[in-house]
Design a protein around this motif. Structure first.
Motif, PDB file in Angstrom:
ATOM      1  N   VAL A 132       0.867  -1.027  -0.106  1.00 41.20           N
ATOM      2  CA  VAL A 132       0.057   0.019   0.225  1.00 41.20           C
ATOM      3  C   VAL A 132       0.947   1.441   0.065  1.00 41.20           C
ATOM      4  O   VAL A 132       1.339   1.206   0.896  1.00 41.20           O
ATOM      5  N   GLU A 133       1.066   1.704  -1.271  1.00 44.19           N
ATOM      6  CA  GLU A 133       2.233   3.079  -1.686  1.00 44.19           C
ATOM      7  C   GLU A 133       3.028   2.752  -0.513  1.00 44.19           C
ATOM      8  O   GLU A 133       3.865   3.685   0.023  1.00 44.19           O
ATOM      9  N   GLY A 134       3.924   1.446  -0.796  1.00 49.26           N
ATOM     10  CA  GLY A 134       5.300   1.516  -0.306  1.00 49.26           C
ATOM     11  C   GLY A 134       5.700   0.842   0.774  1.00 49.26           C
ATOM     12  O   GLY A 134       5.999   0.488   1.160  1.00 49.26           O
ATOM     13  N   CYS A 135       4.342   0.422   1.301  1.00 49.16           N
ATOM     14  CA  CYS A 135       4.030   0.048   2.776  1.00 49.16           C
ATOM     15  C   CYS A 135       3.928  -1.353   2.703  1.00 49.16           C
ATOM     16  O   CYS A 135       2.549  -2.356   1.825  1.00 49.16           O
ATOM     17  N   GLU A 136       4.554  -2.467   3.330  1.00 47.02           N
ATOM     18  CA  GLU A 136       3.613  -3.914   3.302  1.00 47.02           C
ATOM     19  C   GLU A 136       3.164  -3.938   4.217  1.00 47.02           C
ATOM     20  O   GLU A 136       2.829  -3.720   5.227  1.00 47.02           O
ATOM     21  N   VAL A 137       1.656  -5.126   4.153  1.00 49.44           N
ATOM     22  CA  VAL A 137       0.415  -5.508   4.659  1.00 49.44           C
ATOM     23  C   VAL A 137       0.159  -6.474   4.313  1.00 49.44           C
ATOM     24  O   VAL A 137      -0.077  -7.421   3.234  1.00 49.44           O
ATOM     25  N   GLY A 142      -9.393 -16.507   3.293  1.00 53.99           N
ATOM     26  CA  GLY A 142     -10.117 -17.598   3.750  1.00 53.99           C
ATOM     27  C   GLY A 142     -10.729 -17.874   2.407  1.00 53.99           C
ATOM     28  O   GLY A 142     -11.026 -17.410   1.702  1.00 53.99           O
ATOM     29  N   LEU A 143      -9.987 -18.849   0.792  1.00 48.70           N
ATOM     30  CA  LEU A 143     -10.639 -19.637   0.295  1.00 48.70           C
ATOM     31  C   LEU A 143     -11.684 -20.681   0.647  1.00 48.70           C
ATOM     32  O   LEU A 143     -12.259 -21.651   1.422  1.00 48.70           O
ATOM     33  N   LEU A 144     -12.561 -20.812  -0.715  1.00 46.62           N
ATOM     34  CA  LEU A 144     -13.642 -21.229  -0.590  1.00 46.62           C
ATOM     35  C   LEU A 144     -13.248 -22.222  -2.172  1.00 46.62           C
ATOM     36  O   LEU A 144     -13.449 -21.107  -2.857  1.00 46.62           O
ATOM     37  N   ASP A 145     -13.548 -23.239  -2.456  1.00 39.04           N
ATOM     38  CA  ASP A 145     -13.311 -23.655  -3.765  1.00 39.04           C
ATOM     39  C   ASP A 145     -11.893 -23.444  -4.608  1.00 39.04           C
ATOM     40  O   ASP A 145     -11.930 -22.848  -5.852  1.00 39.04           O
ATOM     41  N   GLY A 146     -11.097 -23.010  -3.863  1.00 35.29           N
ATOM     42  CA  GLY A 146      -9.670 -21.862  -4.203  1.00 35.29           C
ATOM     43  C   GLY A 146     -10.019 -20.275  -4.167  1.00 35.29           C
ATOM     44  O   GLY A 146      -8.981 -19.702  -4.837  1.00 35.29           O
ATOM     45  N   GLU A 147     -11.337 -19.541  -4.100  1.00 36.57           N
ATOM     46  CA  GLU A 147     -11.259 -18.492  -4.019  1.00 36.57           C
ATOM     47  C   GLU A 147     -11.179 -17.608  -2.758  1.00 36.57           C
ATOM     48  O   GLU A 147     -12.059 -18.661  -2.038  1.00 36.57           O
ATOM     49  N   PRO A 148     -10.409 -16.540  -2.434  1.00 28.68           N
ATOM     50  CA  PRO A 148     -10.563 -15.985  -1.206  1.00 28.68           C
ATOM     51  C   PRO A 148     -12.116 -15.324  -0.878  1.00 28.68           C
ATOM     52  O   PRO A 148     -13.069 -14.647  -1.948  1.00 28.68           O
ATOM     53  N   VAL A 149     -13.439 -15.918  -0.174  1.00 25.78           N
ATOM     54  CA  VAL A 149     -14.455 -15.333   0.526  1.00 25.78           C
ATOM     55  C   VAL A 149     -14.423 -14.683   1.338  1.00 25.78           C
ATOM     56  O   VAL A 149     -15.310 -14.037   1.694  1.00 25.78           O
ATOM     57  N   THR A 150     -13.614 -14.348   2.473  1.00 25.29           N
ATOM     58  CA  THR A 150     -12.987 -13.982   3.771  1.00 25.29           C
ATOM     59  C   THR A 150     -11.604 -13.034   3.166  1.00 25.29           C
ATOM     60  O   THR A 150     -10.936 -14.155   3.280  1.00 25.29           O
ATOM     61  N   VAL A 151     -11.327 -11.905   3.566  1.00 21.28           N
ATOM     62  CA  VAL A 151     -10.161 -11.213   2.838  1.00 21.28           C
ATOM     63  C   VAL A 151     -10.078  -9.945   4.331  1.00 21.28           C
ATOM     64  O   VAL A 151     -10.678  -8.878   5.018  1.00 21.28           O
ATOM     65  N   GLN A 152      -9.135 -10.310   5.154  1.00 20.43           N
ATOM     66  CA  GLN A 152      -8.499  -9.654   6.625  1.00 20.43           C
ATOM     67  C   GLN A 152      -7.096  -9.083   6.284  1.00 20.43           C
ATOM     68  O   GLN A 152      -6.615  -9.621   7.018  1.00 20.43           O
ATOM     69  N   ALA A 153      -7.143  -8.382   6.413  1.00 17.40           N
ATOM     70  CA  ALA A 153      -5.198  -7.611   6.513  1.00 17.40           C
ATOM     71  C   ALA A 153      -4.770  -7.182   8.380  1.00 17.40           C
ATOM     72  O   ALA A 153      -6.335  -6.872   9.494  1.00 17.40           O
ATOM     73  N   GLU A 174      -8.400  -0.685   3.862  1.00 12.80           N
ATOM     74  CA  GLU A 174      -9.712  -1.240   2.518  1.00 12.80           C
ATOM     75  C   GLU A 174      -9.116  -1.376   1.903  1.00 12.80           C
ATOM     76  O   GLU A 174      -8.807  -2.293   0.546  1.00 12.80           O
ATOM     77  N   ARG A 175      -7.571  -0.384   1.489  1.00 14.88           N
ATOM     78  CA  ARG A 175      -6.852  -0.232   0.428  1.00 14.88           C
ATOM     79  C   ARG A 175      -6.003  -2.304   0.314  1.00 14.88           C
ATOM     80  O   ARG A 175      -6.058  -2.568  -1.032  1.00 14.88           O
ATOM     81  N   ALA A 176      -5.480  -2.722   1.613  1.00 16.28           N
ATOM     82  CA  ALA A 176      -4.766  -4.056   1.393  1.00 16.28           C
ATOM     83  C   ALA A 176      -5.892  -4.717   1.266  1.00 16.28           C
ATOM     84  O   ALA A 176      -6.049  -5.870   0.485  1.00 16.28           O
ATOM     85  N   VAL A 177      -7.263  -5.030   1.510  1.00 16.61           N
ATOM     86  CA  VAL A 177      -8.043  -5.908   0.549  1.00 16.61           C
ATOM     87  C   VAL A 177      -9.070  -5.996  -0.329  1.00 16.61           C
ATOM     88  O   VAL A 177      -8.343  -7.110  -0.677  1.00 16.61           O
ATOM     89  N   ALA A 178      -8.182  -4.650  -1.150  1.00 20.76           N
ATOM     90  CA  ALA A 178      -8.764  -4.246  -2.371  1.00 20.76           C
ATOM     91  C   ALA A 178      -7.536  -5.229  -2.900  1.00 20.76           C
ATOM     92  O   ALA A 178      -7.814  -6.079  -4.150  1.00 20.76           O
ATOM     93  N   LEU A 179      -6.008  -4.893  -2.764  1.00 25.06           N
ATOM     94  CA  LEU A 179      -5.684  -5.803  -3.429  1.00 25.06           C
ATOM     95  C   LEU A 179      -5.372  -7.075  -3.130  1.00 25.06           C
ATOM     96  O   LEU A 179      -5.243  -8.058  -4.080  1.00 25.06           O
ATOM     97  N   ALA A 180      -5.531  -7.105  -2.686  1.00 19.48           N
ATOM     98  CA  ALA A 180      -5.565  -9.132  -1.605  1.00 19.48           C
ATOM     99  C   ALA A 180      -6.703  -9.785  -2.251  1.00 19.48           C
ATOM    100  O   ALA A 180      -6.328 -10.510  -2.776  1.00 19.48           O
ATOM    101  N   ARG A 181      -8.081  -8.857  -2.849  1.00 13.31           N
ATOM    102  CA  ARG A 181      -8.881  -9.362  -3.475  1.00 13.31           C
ATOM    103  C   ARG A 181      -8.557 -10.003  -5.691  1.00 13.31           C
ATOM    104  O   ARG A 181      -9.539 -11.062  -6.013  1.00 13.31           O
ATOM    105  N   GLY A 182      -7.541  -9.179  -5.379  1.00 14.29           N
ATOM    106  CA  GLY A 182      -7.227  -8.594  -6.544  1.00 14.29           C
ATOM    107  C   GLY A 182      -6.095 -10.197  -7.506  1.00 14.29           C
ATOM    108  O   GLY A 182      -5.486  -9.467  -8.413  1.00 14.29           O
TER     109      GLY A 182
END
Length: 199
Positions: A132-137, A142-153, A174-182
């Motif tokens: 996130v703008e150069g900072c590690e988060v 949590g994965l269901l059928d290989g897809e993330p269904v719950t994401v928590q930074a 919010e930015r970290a979760v969006a990146l992790a879902r992507g």
């Protein structure tokens, strides 16, 4: 099963105790489908405490986790004569029951611990690291059928990044979760999608 036919027939006798009717269901057994989550047999350890200095509860919960508890939490209750108290509960695998019980006796003022078996279904999970703008988060997914269904930074990472960037913590989360879902790639050494301990 897949039902192919159902037959119902009545006999000639008429007993007073029950209906003289027989039903037959014919079908084919279906193959079992493997569920995409882990099945765990665990134990809940529980104690009710009304005389512990409330400042000590974080240490009690930490000690339970160190002793092997998968999770530990407090629930406020009202006891006899209106006294406030807390129910401390720990979710523990069988091999850690004695260590967690000892932690409760040592760290709290309880004189007894209740124990009951519980069944749990747990999603496989992994951990990714997003920038996130150069900072590690770090972010747990949590994965269901290989897809993330719950994401928590991780809050501590997000708070440190927010302070460094001069942003609200919520914005970093919010930015970290969006990146992790992507489609972020799991970090090396992180739990695989088919294993890993629950948080």
């Amino acid at each position: 099963m897949r039902i192919d036919a159902v037959g119902v027939g009545a006999g000639s006798a008429d007993p007073p105790q029950r209906a003289n009717v027989l039903r037959v269901v014919l079908g084919v057994a279906l193959a079992a489908v493997a569920a995409p989550w882990r099945k765990d047999d665990l134990f809940e350890l529980e104690a009710v405490v009304d005389d512990l200095d409330p400042r000590l509860w974080p240490a009690v919960l930490d000690a339970l986790v160190v002793a092997g508890a998968v999770d530990a939490w407090l629930t406020p209750v009202v006891m006899r004569k209106g006294r406030p108290g807390n129910v401390v509960t720990a979710l523990v695998a069988g091999e850690a029951v004695d260590a967690a019980t000892r932690a409760l006796f040592v760290q709290s003022t309880t004189l007894g611990v209740r124990l009951r078996p519980v069944a749990r279904r747990a999603l496989p999970r992994d951990e990714v690291v997003v920038m996130v703008e150069g900072c590690e988060v770090r972010v747990k997914r949590g994965l269901l059928d290989g897809e993330p269904v719950t994401v928590q930074a991780e809050y501590a990472d997000a708070a440190a990044a927010a302070e460094r960037l001069g942003l609200p913590v919520r914005a970093v989360l919010e930015r970290a979760v969006a990146l992790a879902r992507g489609g972020a790639v799991p970090r090396a050494g992180a739990p695989s999608p088919h294993g890993g301990e629950p948080s």
